[in-house]
Design a protein around this motif. Structure first.
Motif, PDB file in Angstrom:
ATOM      1  N   LYS A  75       0.967  -1.166   0.014  1.00 46.59           N
ATOM      2  CA  LYS A  75      -0.028   0.042  -0.099  1.00 46.59           C
ATOM      3  C   LYS A  75       0.827   1.375   0.061  1.00 46.59           C
ATOM      4  N   GLY A  78       2.661   1.917  -3.284  1.00 46.68           N
ATOM      5  CA  GLY A  78       1.808   2.189  -4.407  1.00 46.68           C
ATOM      6  C   GLY A  78       1.448   3.685  -4.080  1.00 46.68           C
ATOM      7  N   ASN A 125      -0.919  -1.767  -6.330  1.00 45.34           N
ATOM      8  CA  ASN A 125      -2.308  -1.485  -5.721  1.00 45.34           C
ATOM      9  C   ASN A 125      -3.023  -2.570  -4.980  1.00 45.34           C
ATOM     10  N   VAL A 203      -4.789   6.387  -0.775  1.00 42.34           N
ATOM     11  CA  VAL A 203      -4.221   4.824  -0.657  1.00 42.34           C
ATOM     12  C   VAL A 203      -3.452   4.785   0.648  1.00 42.34           C
TER      13      VAL A 203
END
Length: 208
Positions: A75, A78, A125, A203
């Motif tokens: 995470k 990304g 992702n 994110v």
């Protein structure tokens, strides 16, 4: 089984059309470098989906979805990637600040190979891993084995992504003369930069 597949396709189509980081990246590549770059970015995004699809069918993505540490690492990687793309877009907008507002402008394309840009954005992702391991099994037609149903839905999702984002690139390319005007281009770079940074922060702070 046919009705279940059609219903699953409808759900996947709706999820595919929701604007997200992929659309922001495709927008920037297509506007900055043209249809070819945009379509190669779509190809990279689709390849990333297929990578996650293979991992999901093999059961490896479930490990990531269940591991808080692994999920957090992917995470944050990304999120950092999206932030870098966003900062690059904002810097490109500043560099074009002295061009004539109504004049089409030729600027270098965004840094990095477009296919790799799309691929890395999807591979980093973890939400796709969670999506494929939690939602797809519930949508898989009951007349097929779990692995076959999952694989079929991954292919459907990839095809929908190609059609949706590919069509979006073609639409942008038809209006590229407008988008390459300096003032419009700078505005698009600013918007996509802010959007990518926003998605990056989203994110980074998202919970598994």
């Amino acid at each position: 089984m046919v009705y279940e597949l059609l219903a699953a396709t409808g759900v996947l189509a709706l999820l595919t059309m929701v604007p997200g980081p992929d659309m922001a990246v495709v927008t920037r590549r297509a506007v900055a470098a043209g249809r070819g770059d945009g379509l190669r970015t779509v190809a990279g995004i689709t390849t990333g989906l297929l990578v996650w699809g293979v991992l999901s069918v093999a059961g490896l993505a479930a490990v990531l979805a269940a591991s808080a540490t692994a999920y957090t690492v992917v995470k944050l990687a990304g999120a950092a990637y999206l932030l870098v793309l966003g900062v690059q877009a904002l810097r490109a907008a500043r560099r074009g600040g002295h061009d004539e507002a109504a004049t089409p402008v030729r600027t270098p394309p965004p840094a990095g190979d477009p296919w790799r840009t799309g691929l890395v954005g999807n591979v980093l992702n973890p939400k796709i891993a969670v999506f494929y391991t939690s939602l797809l099994p519930t949508l898989a037609p009951h007349g097929l084995s779990p692995h076959t149903g999952m694989a079929l839905l991954v292919l459907v999702h990839a095809a929908l992504t190609v059609c949706w984002l590919g069509g979006y690139v073609l639409l942008l390319s038809r209006a590229r003369a407008f988008f390459t005007r300096s003032s419009v281009r700078r505005g698009m770079e600013r918007i996509t930069g802010v959007v990518l940074i926003g998605f990056g922060l989203k994110v980074a702070t998202a919970q598994a």
